[in-house]
Scaffold this active site. Structure first.
Site, PDB file in Angstrom:
ATOM      1  CG  ASP A   1      -1.769   1.234   1.344  1.00 42.77           C
ATOM      2  OD1 ASP A   1      -2.459   1.552   0.359  1.00 42.77           O
ATOM      3  OD2 ASP A   1      -1.748   1.912   2.388  1.00 42.77           O
ATOM      4  CB  SER A   2       0.227   4.786  -0.706  1.00 43.52           C
ATOM      5  OG  SER A   2      -1.018   4.855  -0.031  1.00 43.52           O
TER       6      SER A   2
ATOM      7  CB  CYS B   1      -2.771   1.110  -2.587  1.00 48.49           C
ATOM      8  SG  CYS B   1      -2.969   2.846  -2.956  1.00 48.49           S
ATOM      9  CG  ASN B   2      -9.264   1.287  -2.638  1.00 45.73           C
ATOM     10  OD1 ASN B   2     -10.373   0.895  -2.994  1.00 45.73           O
ATOM     11  ND2 ASN B   2      -8.760   0.944  -1.462  1.00 45.73           N
ATOM     12  CB  THR B   3      -4.587   5.319  -5.513  1.00 42.16           C
ATOM     13  OG1 THR B   3      -5.424   5.980  -4.568  1.00 42.16           O
ATOM     14  CG2 THR B   3      -4.184   6.278  -6.606  1.00 42.16           C
TER      15      THR B   3
ATOM     16  CB  CYS C   1     -10.026   5.301   0.096  1.00 42.28           C
ATOM     17  SG  CYS C   1      -8.504   5.941   0.829  1.00 42.28           S
ATOM     18  CB  THR C   2      -6.412   1.768   2.375  1.00 36.28           C
ATOM     19  OG1 THR C   2      -5.871   3.086   2.200  1.00 36.28           O
ATOM     20  CG2 THR C   2      -5.896   0.838   1.304  1.00 36.28           C
ATOM     21  CG  HIS C   3      -6.698   5.896   5.170  1.00 33.86           C
ATOM     22  ND1 HIS C   3      -5.930   5.427   4.125  1.00 33.86           N
ATOM     23  CD2 HIS C   3      -5.830   6.440   6.063  1.00 33.86           C
ATOM     24  CE1 HIS C   3      -4.654   5.690   4.368  1.00 33.86           C
ATOM     25  NE2 HIS C   3      -4.567   6.293   5.536  1.00 33.86           N
TER      26      HIS C   3
ATOM     27  CE1 TYR D   1       2.791   5.395  -3.367  1.00 30.75           C
ATOM     28  CE2 TYR D   1       1.588   3.508  -4.249  1.00 30.75           C
ATOM     29  CZ  TYR D   1       2.743   4.047  -3.715  1.00 30.75           C
ATOM     30  OH  TYR D   1       3.842   3.233  -3.525  1.00 30.75           O
ATOM     31  N   GLY D   2      -2.788   9.028  -3.986  1.00 29.10           N
ATOM     32  CA  GLY D   2      -4.098   9.448  -4.506  1.00 29.10           C
ATOM     33  C   GLY D   2      -4.125  10.746  -5.272  1.00 29.10           C
TER      34      GLY D   2
ATOM     35  CD  GLU E   1      -2.239   8.448   7.287  1.00 29.14           C
ATOM     36  OE1 GLU E   1      -1.234   9.130   7.508  1.00 29.14           O
ATOM     37  OE2 GLU E   1      -2.265   7.528   6.433  1.00 29.14           O
TER      38      GLU E   1
HETATM   39  N1  DGL Z   1      -3.999   3.887   0.137  1.00 28.65           N
HETATM   40  C1  DGL Z   1      -4.619   4.932  -0.665  1.00 28.65           C
HETATM   41  C2  DGL Z   1      -5.857   4.350  -1.371  1.00 28.65           C
HETATM   42  O1  DGL Z   1      -6.431   3.376  -0.954  1.00 28.65           O
HETATM   43  C3  DGL Z   1      -5.003   6.139   0.165  1.00 28.65           C
HETATM   44  C4  DGL Z   1      -3.828   7.004   0.573  1.00 28.65           C
HETATM   45  C5  DGL Z   1      -3.081   7.587  -0.605  1.00 28.65           C
HETATM   46  O2  DGL Z   1      -3.583   8.543  -1.261  1.00 28.65           O
HETATM   47  O3  DGL Z   1      -2.019   7.072  -0.916  1.00 28.65           O
HETATM   48  O4  DGL Z   1      -6.254   4.874  -2.376  1.00 28.65           O
END
Ligand code: DGL
Length: 268
Positions: free
Chosen positions: A10-11, A73-75, A184-186, A42-43, A152
Site C-alpha cells: 500500500d502507499s 491500495c485502491n489508487t 480507499c484503504t482508510h 498516491y491518490g 491518520e
Molecule cells: N492507500 C490509498 C488508497 O487506498 C489512500 C492514501 C493515498 O492517497 O495514498 O487509495
C-alpha cells in the site's frame, strides 16, 4: 499447497485494513507487508508515477519469495493493476474488482456511490466495472481527500469527521443511492461516521473485506493455500521512519507491531 508468504503493499498504513481482513479470514497465511510511507499519498499523483511506485513495491516484495501479491491500495489498484499483471509473472490481485462486484450484488435500485481518492475516482475504475457488468446502473463517484488525514489523526469518530462526511456525501444522498463503495484503504475506519451520514438504507461495501475473500479464492484456485490453519507470521517494511507506522498501524491492527524495517525503495 504452498507455505510461502503473500505479499501485500500500500502507499502507507491504510493497507493494514486489508491485512486485518486477510489475518481474520486466512489466519494460517504468512504475509510480508510493504507500506510506501515515504511517498504517500498516491491518490493525488499521475498514473505514470503510481505505476513507477507500484512496480518498485512489487520488485521489493518479489525479493521476499512470495507466492502472490495483493495490491491493497485502491489508487494503485485503479491505476496500475493491468500493467502490473502484464509485467510480472506472479498472481496479482487488486481491490477494485472484488469491491465493484460486491456493490453489483448489493444494489437493488441500481444506484451506486463510489468514494475514494481523487486518483481512484477520476480513473473511473470502479465506475467502469460496475457500469459494464450492470449496464442499467447509475454510478456516482465522489473524491473525499480529507478522509485520509482525518483517519491518520485518529479523528474518525469526531464532529470534524461527521461534518466533513456530511459535506462530501451530500451529493450521493441526493442521488438516492442504496449502495456505497468505500473505495480507499482508510475509509472502512470511518464506516460508523459514513453510515451515520448515509443512513441505514445504504449498504456500505468494504473492498478490504471483499479482497480478502477474493484472495482466498485465488489461492484455492491456484493451489497456493498454506497447510497451516493458524499462526500466520507477519513481516512489516516501510520506506520512511517506522515510528508513525508503528503508532497508527498498531491502532488499525489492534495489536502491537514490534518489528518494522525501513528499506530504500527508490533504488529498486
Ligand atoms: N492507500 C490509498 C488508497 O487506498 C489512500 C492514501 C493515498 O492517497 O495514498 O487509495
Amino acid at each position: 499447497m504452498d507455505n510461502r508468504p503473500i505479499g501485500v503493499f500500500d502507499s502507507g498504513i491504510g493497507g493494514l485494513t486489508v491485512l486485518n481482513e486477510i489475518m481474520e479470514l486466512l489466519p494460517g497465511e504468512d504475509v510480508v507487508y510493504f507500506g510506501d510511507t515515504a511517498r504517500i499519498p498516491y491518490g493525488t499523483r499521475s498514473k505514470e508515477t503510481v505505476i513507477k511506485y507500484a512496480f518498485q513495491c512489487i520488485r521489493f516484495l518479489l525479493k521476499k519469495d512470495i507466492k502472490a501479491i495483493v495490491v491493497a491500495c485502491n489508487t494503485a489498484s485503479a491505476l496500475t493493476l493491468k500493467e502490473a499483471q502484464a509485467n510480472f509473472q506472479i498472481p496479482i490481485i487488486g481491490v477494485i474488482e472484488p469491491g465493484a462486484d460486491a456493490a453489483i450484488s448489493s444494489t437493488k435500485n441500481n444506484k451506486v456511490g463510489v468514494i475514494g481518492t481523487t486518483g481512484t475516482v477520476n480513473s473511473e475504475a470502479y465506475q467502469r466495472r460496475i457500469r459494464r457488468l450492470l449496464p442499467s446502473s447509475e454510478v456516482i463517484g465522489v473524491s473525499c481527500p480529507l478522509f485520509v488525514p482525518i483517519v491518520e489523526e485518529g479523528w474518525e469518530d469526531t464532529d470534524i469527521a461527521f461534518l466533513t462526511a456530511e459535506k462530501y456525501l451530500q451529493e450521493l444522498k441526493e442521488h438516492n443511492i442504496d449502495t456505497l463503495v468505500m473505495g480507499c484503504t482508510h475509509y472502512p475506519i470511518l464506516r460508523y461516521t459514513i453510515g451515520k451520514v448515509m443512513g441505514e438504507s445504504v449498504n456500505l461495501i468494504n473492498p478490504a473485506f471483499e479482497t480478502a475473500k477474493a484472495t482466498m479464492v485465488l489461492l484455492e484456485e491456484k493451489g497456493l493455500k498454506t497447510d497451516k490453519i493458524d499462526g500466520g507470521k507477519y513481516e512489516f517494511y516501510v520506506s520512511d521512519d517506522p515510528e508513525k507506522f508503528r503508532r497508527i498501524g498498531g491502532n488499525i491492527l489492534r495489536k502491537e507491531i514490534s518489528t518494522i524495517e525501513q528499506v530504500n525503495i527508490e533504488q529498486l
